[in-house]
Design a protein around this motif. Sequence first.
Motif, PDB file in Angstrom:
ATOM      1  N   ALA A 308       0.827  -1.210   0.000  1.00 58.43           N
ATOM      2  CA  ALA A 308       0.000   0.000   0.000  1.00 58.43           C
ATOM      3  C   ALA A 308       0.860   1.259   0.000  1.00 58.43           C
ATOM      4  O   ALA A 308       0.580   2.227  -0.708  1.00 58.43           O
ATOM      5  N   LEU A 311       2.335   1.832  -3.458  1.00 56.73           N
ATOM      6  CA  LEU A 311       1.348   2.403  -4.372  1.00 56.73           C
ATOM      7  C   LEU A 311       1.138   3.884  -4.104  1.00 56.73           C
ATOM      8  O   LEU A 311       1.005   4.687  -5.031  1.00 56.73           O
ATOM      9  N   VAL A 413      -7.125   3.706  -9.608  1.00 56.57           N
ATOM     10  CA  VAL A 413      -7.038   2.280  -9.310  1.00 56.57           C
ATOM     11  C   VAL A 413      -5.995   2.028  -8.241  1.00 56.57           C
ATOM     12  O   VAL A 413      -6.187   1.202  -7.330  1.00 56.57           O
ATOM     13  N   ASP A 414      -4.880   2.755  -8.305  1.00 50.04           N
ATOM     14  CA  ASP A 414      -3.831   2.578  -7.294  1.00 50.04           C
ATOM     15  C   ASP A 414      -4.332   2.960  -5.902  1.00 50.04           C
ATOM     16  O   ASP A 414      -4.030   2.285  -4.916  1.00 50.04           O
ATOM     17  N   THR A 417      -6.684   0.249  -4.659  1.00 47.39           N
ATOM     18  CA  THR A 417      -5.912  -0.942  -4.311  1.00 47.39           C
ATOM     19  C   THR A 417      -5.194  -0.752  -2.985  1.00 47.39           C
ATOM     20  O   THR A 417      -5.149  -1.660  -2.138  1.00 47.39           O
ATOM     21  N   LEU A 420      -7.691  -1.178  -0.169  1.00 54.15           N
ATOM     22  CA  LEU A 420      -8.024  -2.583   0.061  1.00 54.15           C
ATOM     23  C   LEU A 420      -6.882  -3.317   0.752  1.00 54.15           C
ATOM     24  O   LEU A 420      -7.104  -4.178   1.612  1.00 54.15           O
ATOM     25  N   LEU A 421      -5.670  -2.995   0.404  1.00 55.79           N
ATOM     26  CA  LEU A 421      -4.526  -3.626   1.061  1.00 55.79           C
ATOM     27  C   LEU A 421      -4.480  -3.264   2.546  1.00 55.79           C
ATOM     28  O   LEU A 421      -4.150  -4.102   3.384  1.00 55.79           O
TER      29      LEU A 421
END
Length: 480
Positions: A308, A311, A413-414, A417, A420-421
């Motif tokens: 995370a 990102l 999107v990053d 993501t 979510l991580l």
Amino acid sequence: MTLDSVPLLDIDPLLDDRATRIIVCCGSGGVGKTTTAAALGVRAAERGRRAVVLTIDPARRLAQSMGIDSLDNIPRRVAGIKATGDGELHAMMLDMKRTFDEIVEAHADGERAAAILNNPFYQSLSAGFAGTQEYMAMEKLGQLRARDEWDLIVVDTPPSRSALDFLDAPKRLGSFLDGKFIRLLMAPAKVGGRAGMKFLNVGMSMMTGTLGKLLGGQFLRDVQTFVTAMDTMFGGFRTRADATYRLLQAPGTAFLVVAAPERDALREAAYFVERLAADGMPLAGLVLNRVHGSGAARLTAERALAAAENLDDSGIVDQEAGNEAVRDSTGPSPEPGTAEHAELSQPPEDTEHTENAEHTEHAENPENTATFTAAHTAKPTATFTTPSAATSPEADTPESTPEPAQAVPEPTVDALTAGLLRLHAERMQVLAREQRTRDRFTALHPEVAVAEVAALPGDVHDLAGLRAIGDRLATGRSPA
């Protein structure tokens, strides 16, 4: 010692065994005993058992989950059970006072029963005397077992550490009924007639003189009247309680300790396990409720957080427009290091704080007071008004439209993501904490069989939810 190295609690063979006649669910409050008891009843009935669930919990969750408007002291048939063979399910909630009244009515003639039921001390005793609820639960359990109408009785005990009062209450109430105070009050009735009254006047004069001041003479007379009317029933209370206690120790009974994967709940579970062993009660195992799992357990919390952060960092470096979209594009941005850039970098001035600071400065320095006062009184006062339709020059202009609000940019999107991580990392930290807590319990009690019940996404409020809990009980292990 890990959970994989301890025995698995296999629920279905326990429910299918016709020799199992009583299952008692005990544990601390808020761990899901009522739901577990109801799920066991539903699963047993749908596997062919004639089951009844007795709850002592005053909450109405059991009735609601079974689609019954209300539960009372009479077993009610539960509709919607997909039973096989002779299977059926009844449910009831203990009415402590009504159970006590039924005992009086069953073991006393009409006149004496009326005298007892109308006695003020009896009404207080039956409604809230310490241990009465648990004692009446023992009485009701004995009544259900004696009727032989059901081949499985599932008992839901009170929601607290005092759940083992279910075992202790008969002894405590029996000790109270056999105590010196009660025997002294019973003595006049045993002597009888004028001799009894003489004994009462002499033998109780000192006691009534002291207690009468504390409790009132009427209270003592109510107690003595109650004891006189109940004299023939006291032995029956103790005899039935002892018989039910022996029933709980018999091979046909199984205790299930219910807990959540939390430190306090499992500490209480260890206490229950040790106490049941000391009393010779047959323990079937531990039901561990609301256990969390993950379908991506191989991704650790540390690796998820590191990914995370990567990102986030790449998003800052690779962002195409950066913050340029929210700046004024008509002029160039100030160069770093210039006075203009330094001014833009400062936070907005807090006018109220600045004025308060000026007030404080001038109050502390009298020489500046006159200058401060003149400067602030010379300022014109701005009055802000909302323009009306009549006065606003734009009110009659058809082209005037409200300025559109600035659109909020959609997350990339990053960014999604990375979020979510982080959620996965939090879940994995919860799993690790639960695992450590379970391991401590199994290290202390490696002989106790354990069944895990995976956490549901919502509350259980119907038969479908109870079936889902039963399925998880039968599986016995939470998904990794």
